[in-house]
Design a protein around this motif. Structure first.
Motif, PDB file in Angstrom:
ATOM      1  N   LEU A   1      26.174  23.398  67.814  1.00 49.41           N
ATOM      2  CA  LEU A   1      24.965  23.810  67.075  1.00 49.41           C
ATOM      3  C   LEU A   1      24.916  23.262  65.664  1.00 49.41           C
ATOM      4  N   GLN A   2      26.040  22.795  65.141  1.00 48.91           N
ATOM      5  CA  GLN A   2      26.099  22.325  63.760  1.00 48.91           C
ATOM      6  C   GLN A   2      25.152  21.146  63.556  1.00 48.91           C
ATOM      7  N   GLY A   3      24.310  21.238  62.527  1.00 46.76           N
ATOM      8  CA  GLY A   3      23.406  20.148  62.185  1.00 46.76           C
ATOM      9  C   GLY A   3      22.189  20.038  63.074  1.00 46.76           C
ATOM     10  N   ARG A   4      22.024  20.932  64.005  1.00 44.73           N
ATOM     11  CA  ARG A   4      20.874  20.876  64.895  1.00 44.73           C
ATOM     12  C   ARG A   4      20.035  22.133  64.666  1.00 44.73           C
ATOM     13  N   ARG A   5      18.727  21.968  64.712  1.00 48.62           N
ATOM     14  CA  ARG A   5      17.827  23.096  64.458  1.00 48.62           C
ATOM     15  C   ARG A   5      17.824  24.078  65.618  1.00 48.62           C
ATOM     16  N   PHE A   6      17.639  23.587  66.813  1.00 49.41           N
ATOM     17  CA  PHE A   6      17.646  24.414  68.009  1.00 49.41           C
ATOM     18  C   PHE A   6      18.378  23.661  69.105  1.00 49.41           C
ATOM     19  N   VAL A   7      19.053  24.385  69.960  1.00 51.33           N
ATOM     20  CA  VAL A   7      19.674  23.826  71.158  1.00 51.33           C
ATOM     21  C   VAL A   7      19.249  24.679  72.332  1.00 51.33           C
ATOM     22  N   GLU A   8      18.770  24.037  73.370  1.00 51.58           N
ATOM     23  CA  GLU A   8      18.345  24.792  74.540  1.00 51.58           C
ATOM     24  C   GLU A   8      19.538  25.487  75.179  1.00 51.58           C
ATOM     25  N   PHE A   9      19.322  26.677  75.651  1.00 52.15           N
ATOM     26  CA  PHE A   9      20.393  27.508  76.198  1.00 52.15           C
ATOM     27  C   PHE A   9      21.176  26.774  77.286  1.00 52.15           C
ATOM     28  N   GLU A  10      20.479  26.068  78.131  1.00 55.82           N
ATOM     29  CA  GLU A  10      21.144  25.402  79.254  1.00 55.82           C
ATOM     30  C   GLU A  10      22.011  24.238  78.814  1.00 55.82           C
ATOM     31  N   GLN A  11      21.706  23.634  77.648  1.00 64.04           N
ATOM     32  CA  GLN A  11      22.469  22.485  77.189  1.00 64.04           C
ATOM     33  C   GLN A  11      23.860  22.855  76.694  1.00 64.04           C
ATOM     34  N   LEU A  12      24.108  24.147  76.486  1.00 68.98           N
ATOM     35  CA  LEU A  12      25.428  24.578  76.035  1.00 68.98           C
ATOM     36  C   LEU A  12      26.438  24.636  77.181  1.00 68.98           C
ATOM     37  N   PHE A  13      25.980  24.441  78.409  1.00 67.95           N
ATOM     38  CA  PHE A  13      26.869  24.558  79.561  1.00 67.95           C
ATOM     39  C   PHE A  13      26.930  23.214  80.297  1.00 67.95           C
TER      40      PHE A  13
END
Length: 265
Positions: free
Chosen positions: A208-220
């Motif tokens: 998440l560092q340096g990014r405004r939003f990350v889609e929930f699915e992209q974390l997996f």
């Protein structure tokens, strides 16, 4: 000069009562032009004369009332004919009632006594008086815009959109969808791996560092297996519990996004 009650003297001059109008008294020609404008119509003037002379409204002396009424109307008839028109119509009605009272009463075909010629006028006067009293009572009631004003507070809406809170059921549904897709791409490989929740918490924060939003699915990463995704999901829940990340959703059934929590400097 003896003291008298105010309604006996025609006027007072420097506190002293006057019983006769002075012969040299000058009355401006326009002094009486606005007199009838103080009344709201002929019925209002009639009611004023009746109350002023203490007449019984149920037994009106038509001769005296008609004489006084015509005296008031004659004062303005030559100056304001438009204003006097409706008053002249009532004057004709008063004269008709007075004339009918001079005739001997006639019985009806059924042998009953004829109705009093004043009955219709009395009924109209009583109804008008009730309405006038009711209007006066309503006038004493406080009204918005006249006696008081309603308080108004203008609140400026923030330009930053407020996203709805993510419910637990939304997370469960999103997690179930990820597991369903992970089963389709899983490898048939058995291995033993020790997984650290703290380590995956650091990995999520790094993502998440340096990014405004990350889609929930992209974390997996489904390629790493269900075990890694379970630990990653637990790590995400721990981060949310410690208010290190924020989980937002624009509207119902919309994609879920994760971002670093805002910390004021």
């Amino acid at each position: 000069m003896p003291e008298v009650v105010d309604n006996v003297a025609v006027a007072r001059l420097y506190g002293e009562p006057l019983f006769n109008v002075p012969q040299d008294l000058y009355i401006p020609p326009d002094a009486l032009e606005i007199f009838l404008e103080a009344f709201e119509g002929p019925l209002d003037l009639l009611l004023y004369l009746i109350r002023k002379q203490n007449f019984n409204i149920l037994d009106i002396p038509m001769a005296a009332l008609t004489r006084q009424y015509l005296a008031y109307v004659d004062e303005i008839r030559t100056r304001n004919l438009e204003l006097a028109a409706e008053y002249l119509l009532m004057a004709a009605m008063l004269i008709e009632i007075k004339s009918r009272m001079l005739l001997p009463p006639r019985k009806t075909a059924e042998g009953e006594e004829a109705e009093d010629p004043r009955a219709e006028l009395v009924r109209r006067l009583q109804e008008y008086e009730q309405i006038k009293l009711a209007a006066a009572q309503l006038g004493t009631v406080p009204q918005a815009g006249r006696d008081f004003f309603r308080a108004q507070v203008h609140i400026e809406q923030s330009l930053q959109p407020r996203f709805p809170d993510v419910e637990l059921s939304d997370l469960q549904q999103a997690w179930a969808d990820i597991l369903k897709r992970a089963k389709l791409v899983q490898h048939h490989r058995i291995s033993r791996e020790e997984l650290s929740v703290r380590e995956h918490m650091s990995l999520v924060l790094k993502t998440l560092q340096g990014r405004r939003f990350v889609e929930f699915e992209q974390l997996f990463d489904p390629a790493r297996g269900v075990a890694v995704m379970v630990v990653t999901f637990i790590a995400l829940l721990e981060l949310a519990k410690e208010t290190l990340v924020e989980i937002t959703q624009a509207e119902a059934f919309a994609p879920i996004y994760v971002r670093l929590a805002y910390t004021p400097s």
